[in-house]
Enzyme design. Structure first.
Site, PDB file in Angstrom:
ATOM      1  N   SER A  12       0.850  -1.192   0.000  1.00 28.97           N
ATOM      2  CA  SER A  12       0.000   0.000   0.000  1.00 28.97           C
ATOM      3  C   SER A  12       0.884   1.239   0.000  1.00 28.97           C
ATOM      4  O   SER A  12       1.666   1.451   0.935  1.00 28.97           O
ATOM      5  CB  SER A  12      -0.890   0.023   1.242  1.00 28.97           C
ATOM      6  OG  SER A  12      -1.426   1.325   1.380  1.00 28.97           O
ATOM      7  N   HIS A  37      -1.134  -1.315  -4.372  1.00 27.30           N
ATOM      8  CA  HIS A  37      -2.421  -1.018  -3.728  1.00 27.30           C
ATOM      9  C   HIS A  37      -2.506   0.478  -3.430  1.00 27.30           C
ATOM     10  O   HIS A  37      -1.629   1.058  -2.791  1.00 27.30           O
ATOM     11  CB  HIS A  37      -2.508  -1.832  -2.436  1.00 27.30           C
ATOM     12  CG  HIS A  37      -3.836  -1.767  -1.738  1.00 27.30           C
ATOM     13  ND1 HIS A  37      -4.910  -2.537  -2.108  1.00 27.30           N
ATOM     14  CD2 HIS A  37      -4.252  -1.047  -0.678  1.00 27.30           C
ATOM     15  CE1 HIS A  37      -5.936  -2.295  -1.299  1.00 27.30           C
ATOM     16  NE2 HIS A  37      -5.566  -1.372  -0.413  1.00 27.30           N
ATOM     17  N   ASP A  39      -4.815   3.388  -1.758  1.00 28.11           N
ATOM     18  CA  ASP A  39      -5.901   3.599  -0.793  1.00 28.11           C
ATOM     19  C   ASP A  39      -6.511   4.984  -0.971  1.00 28.11           C
ATOM     20  O   ASP A  39      -5.911   5.997  -0.610  1.00 28.11           O
ATOM     21  CB  ASP A  39      -5.352   3.452   0.630  1.00 28.11           C
ATOM     22  CG  ASP A  39      -5.138   1.997   0.993  1.00 28.11           C
ATOM     23  OD1 ASP A  39      -6.084   1.199   0.825  1.00 28.11           O
ATOM     24  OD2 ASP A  39      -4.026   1.648   1.435  1.00 28.11           O
ATOM     25  N   MET A  41      -9.213   7.638   0.090  1.00 25.56           N
ATOM     26  CA  MET A  41     -10.017   7.966   1.276  1.00 25.56           C
ATOM     27  C   MET A  41     -10.610   9.362   1.128  1.00 25.56           C
ATOM     28  O   MET A  41      -9.955  10.272   0.600  1.00 25.56           O
ATOM     29  CB  MET A  41      -9.146   7.922   2.525  1.00 25.56           C
ATOM     30  CG  MET A  41      -8.437   6.582   2.711  1.00 25.56           C
ATOM     31  SD  MET A  41      -7.544   6.531   4.271  1.00 25.56           S
ATOM     32  CE  MET A  41      -6.708   4.944   4.130  1.00 25.56           C
ATOM     33  N   HIS A  70      -8.370   0.851  -3.984  1.00 26.86           N
ATOM     34  CA  HIS A  70      -9.300   0.576  -2.889  1.00 26.86           C
ATOM     35  C   HIS A  70     -10.033   1.862  -2.560  1.00 26.86           C
ATOM     36  O   HIS A  70      -9.454   2.787  -1.985  1.00 26.86           O
ATOM     37  CB  HIS A  70      -8.475   0.068  -1.689  1.00 26.86           C
ATOM     38  CG  HIS A  70      -9.258  -0.241  -0.460  1.00 26.86           C
ATOM     39  ND1 HIS A  70      -8.661  -0.528   0.742  1.00 26.86           N
ATOM     40  CD2 HIS A  70     -10.599  -0.326  -0.249  1.00 26.86           C
ATOM     41  CE1 HIS A  70      -9.598  -0.758   1.652  1.00 26.86           C
ATOM     42  NE2 HIS A  70     -10.780  -0.637   1.081  1.00 26.86           N
ATOM     43  N   MET A  72     -12.286   3.929  -0.475  1.00 24.79           N
ATOM     44  CA  MET A  72     -12.937   4.100   0.835  1.00 24.79           C
ATOM     45  C   MET A  72     -13.670   5.430   0.783  1.00 24.79           C
ATOM     46  O   MET A  72     -13.291   6.414   1.444  1.00 24.79           O
ATOM     47  CB  MET A  72     -11.882   4.050   1.941  1.00 24.79           C
ATOM     48  CG  MET A  72     -11.356   2.635   2.171  1.00 24.79           C
ATOM     49  SD  MET A  72      -9.798   2.598   3.070  1.00 24.79           S
ATOM     50  CE  MET A  72      -8.673   2.790   1.701  1.00 24.79           C
ATOM     51  N   MET A 141     -11.273  -6.637   5.304  1.00 24.77           N
ATOM     52  CA  MET A 141     -10.505  -5.678   6.115  1.00 24.77           C
ATOM     53  C   MET A 141     -10.147  -6.328   7.456  1.00 24.77           C
ATOM     54  O   MET A 141     -11.024  -6.839   8.159  1.00 24.77           O
ATOM     55  CB  MET A 141     -11.315  -4.416   6.382  1.00 24.77           C
ATOM     56  CG  MET A 141     -11.640  -3.567   5.158  1.00 24.77           C
ATOM     57  SD  MET A 141     -10.219  -3.038   4.176  1.00 24.77           S
ATOM     58  CE  MET A 141      -9.229  -2.164   5.391  1.00 24.77           C
ATOM     59  N   GLY A 149      -0.778   1.146   9.697  1.00 27.77           N
ATOM     60  CA  GLY A 149      -0.113   0.928  10.971  1.00 27.77           C
ATOM     61  C   GLY A 149      -0.996   0.490  12.117  1.00 27.77           C
ATOM     62  O   GLY A 149      -0.575   0.543  13.273  1.00 27.77           O
ATOM     63  N   ASP A 177      -6.504  -6.878   4.001  1.00 27.02           N
ATOM     64  CA  ASP A 177      -6.000  -5.503   4.076  1.00 27.02           C
ATOM     65  C   ASP A 177      -6.022  -5.009   5.522  1.00 27.02           C
ATOM     66  O   ASP A 177      -7.092  -4.827   6.109  1.00 27.02           O
ATOM     67  CB  ASP A 177      -6.871  -4.605   3.188  1.00 27.02           C
ATOM     68  CG  ASP A 177      -6.272  -3.220   2.993  1.00 27.02           C
ATOM     69  OD1 ASP A 177      -5.207  -2.949   3.568  1.00 27.02           O
ATOM     70  OD2 ASP A 177      -6.886  -2.423   2.257  1.00 27.02           O
ATOM     71  N   GLY A 179      -2.776  -4.480   8.801  1.00 30.69           N
ATOM     72  CA  GLY A 179      -2.004  -5.165   9.835  1.00 30.69           C
ATOM     73  C   GLY A 179      -1.325  -6.447   9.375  1.00 30.69           C
ATOM     74  O   GLY A 179      -0.945  -7.275  10.205  1.00 30.69           O
TER      75      GLY A 179
HETATM   76  C1  DX5 Z   1      -6.373   0.927   5.662  1.00 27.64           C
HETATM   77  C2  DX5 Z   1      -5.882   0.720   4.243  1.00 27.64           C
HETATM   78  C3  DX5 Z   1      -4.750  -0.217   4.165  1.00 27.64           C
HETATM   79  C4  DX5 Z   1      -3.519   0.242   4.898  1.00 27.64           C
HETATM   80  C5  DX5 Z   1      -2.710  -0.944   5.283  1.00 27.64           C
HETATM   81  O1  DX5 Z   1      -7.496   1.720   5.653  1.00 27.64           O
HETATM   82  O2  DX5 Z   1      -6.922   0.199   3.433  1.00 27.64           O
HETATM   83  O3  DX5 Z   1      -4.430  -0.569   2.832  1.00 27.64           O
HETATM   84  O4  DX5 Z   1      -2.750   1.129   4.183  1.00 27.64           O
HETATM   85  O5  DX5 Z   1      -1.668  -0.495   6.056  1.00 27.64           O
HETATM   86  P1  DX5 Z   1      -0.899  -1.430   7.087  1.00 27.64           P
HETATM   87  O6  DX5 Z   1      -0.342  -2.573   6.308  1.00 27.64           O
HETATM   88  O7  DX5 Z   1       0.117  -0.522   7.654  1.00 27.64           O
HETATM   89  O8  DX5 Z   1      -1.918  -1.892   8.083  1.00 27.64           O
HETATM   90 ZN    ZN Z   2      -6.488  -0.675   1.353  1.00 28.21          ZN
END
Ligand code: DX5
Ligand code: ZN
Length: 230
Positions: A12, A37, A39, A41, A70, A72, A141, A149, A177, A179
């Protein structure tokens, strides 16, 4: 139809250097990333703001593998064409983002992209069943979306196992996706996932000047997964 169920790592870029996306993408792909990937938002569906279609279009030429976007965001439908035109290969929308996800998945495919359906940790995977024939990917998720993080939510492993059974022999990827790291990856692979998104665990300690760390980090995740679902 069959699909490639080998383990795929999708870093990501939320954890990349925001001043240097082009080189960061080239570095992770050279070091073995399978997909990239992205993200997206909106500060509304999730409490963070990131990438618009113009940013996606700007980074697209740097991506030689798969641009996995992705979304969101809510609403989703008014922005599908813009992200498709920006070059997304996969567009993933959240089931929780609106009342008409069936229409959204149809619109994603009509725009020429593979269609992904993302499920928040509070959503039972059974809710995806009526939509599975419209999906090329289901993203489970393993954190509440919004930030990199965060800690992996262990109880999602059982949801992945149930989703794997519900998908049956449909050609649908299961993406995880949130952690994901060498400690958490194996359980979700064993449960039936094949795509691992990882932000912090890939970018931690590396840089475009020291890209071999990215390779080491991705190898550590892959090596932790000794059992592949077949
Ligand atoms: C969270 C995102 C993830 C995130 C993953 O909302 O969709 O893709 O960046 O980040 P880590 O791997 O640090 O949890
Ligand atoms: Zn994501």
């Amino acid at each position: 139809m069959t699909i490639d169920r080998s383990i795929k790592i999708a870093p990501s870029i939320l954890s990349a250097d925001f001043a240097n996306f082009g080189q960061e993408i080239q570095a992770i792909e050279a070091q073995g990333a399978d997909w990239v990937h992205v993200d997206v938002m909106d500060g509304h569906f999730v409490p963070n703001l990131t990438f618009g279609p113009a940013l996606c279009a700007a980074i697209r030429p740097h991506i030689k593998t798969v641009m996995d976007v992705h979304l969101m965001i809510a609403p989703v439908d008014p922005y599908i064409d813009a992200y498709a035109q920006a070059g997304a290969d996969i567009l993933t929308a959240h089931l929780e983002a609106g009342p008409h996800t069936h229409r959204t998945l149809q619109a994603i495919r009509a725009a020429g992209c593979k269609a992904g359906l993302a499920l928040n940790p509070g959503t039972p995977v059974e809710a995806a069943v009526p939509l599975l024939d419209l999906c090329d990917l289901v993203c489970v998720m393993t954190v509440n979306p919004g930030f990199g993080g965060q800690s992996f939510i262990q109880s999602q492993v059982e949801q992945v196992r149930r989703l794997r059974a519900l998908i049956g022999d449909r050609p649908v990827h299961i993406e995880i996706d949130g952690g994901v790291d060498p400690k958490t990856a194996q359980a979700v692979i064993d449960a039936g996932a094949d795509v691992l998104v990882a932000g912090s665990a890939v970018f931690r300690g590396g840089s475009v000047d020291n890209p071999s760390v990215y390779g080491d980090n991705m190898r550590a995740i892959r090596d932790a997964c000794t059992v592949v679902w077949a």
